[in-house]
Write an enzyme that holds these catalytic residues in place. Structure first.
Site, PDB file in Angstrom:
ATOM      1  N   MET A   1       0.781  -1.370  -0.072  1.00 39.86           N
ATOM      2  CA  MET A   1       0.075  -0.124   0.002  1.00 39.86           C
ATOM      3  C   MET A   1       1.037   1.292   0.029  1.00 39.86           C
ATOM      4  SD  MET A   1      -2.813   1.350   2.949  1.00 39.86           S
ATOM      5  CE  MET A   1      -1.478   1.630   4.323  1.00 39.86           C
ATOM      6  N   PRO A   2       1.191   1.709  -1.034  1.00 41.04           N
ATOM      7  CA  PRO A   2       2.131   3.013  -1.151  1.00 41.04           C
ATOM      8  C   PRO A   2       1.221   4.208  -0.457  1.00 41.04           C
ATOM      9  CG  PRO A   2       1.930   1.952  -3.183  1.00 41.04           C
ATOM     10  CD  PRO A   2       0.744   1.256  -2.581  1.00 41.04           C
ATOM     11  N   ILE A   3       1.851   4.999   0.168  1.00 40.90           N
ATOM     12  CA  ILE A   3       1.392   6.214   0.829  1.00 40.90           C
ATOM     13  C   ILE A   3       2.270   7.280   0.370  1.00 40.90           C
ATOM     14  CG2 ILE A   3       0.635   7.361   2.837  1.00 40.90           C
ATOM     15  CD1 ILE A   3       0.438   4.666   4.368  1.00 40.90           C
ATOM     16  N   HIS A  38      -5.195   0.810  -4.113  1.00 40.97           N
ATOM     17  CA  HIS A  38      -4.003   0.778  -3.133  1.00 40.97           C
ATOM     18  C   HIS A  38      -3.420   2.027  -2.869  1.00 40.97           C
ATOM     19  CE1 HIS A  38      -4.497  -4.060  -3.054  1.00 40.97           C
ATOM     20  NE2 HIS A  38      -5.790  -3.266  -2.833  1.00 40.97           N
ATOM     21  N   HIS A  40      -2.719   5.614  -1.896  1.00 46.44           N
ATOM     22  CA  HIS A  40      -3.020   6.638  -0.715  1.00 46.44           C
ATOM     23  C   HIS A  40      -2.322   8.025  -0.995  1.00 46.44           C
ATOM     24  CE1 HIS A  40      -5.425   3.965   1.916  1.00 46.44           C
ATOM     25  NE2 HIS A  40      -4.871   2.881   1.081  1.00 46.44           N
TER      26      HIS A  40
END
Length: 62
Positions: A1-3, A38, A40
């Site tokens: 999950m890249p933020i 995925h 954010h």
């Protein structure tokens, strides 16, 4: 999950912010292979009187 956390000075239009998050999401998907749902993106907008460069508030610049 890249933020992705983006800090910027407030004042851009809703359309500009929408384009920014769409472009950033597309770049993360392209470069990491993560699915878009995925990714954010957090926009942290600061008022000009809460940000300075070289000891001068951005609100005091001419």
């Amino acid at each position: 999950m890249p933020i992705v956390n983006i800090q910027l000075i407030a004042g851009r239009s809703q359309e500009q912010l929408k384009a920014l998050v769409a472009d950033v999401t597309a770049a993360v998907v392209k470069d990491t292979g993560a699915p878009a749902e995925h990714v954010h993106v957090i926009l942290d907008e600061m008022q000009k009187n809460r940000y300075s460069v070289g000891g001068v508030l951005k609100s005091d610049e001419k």
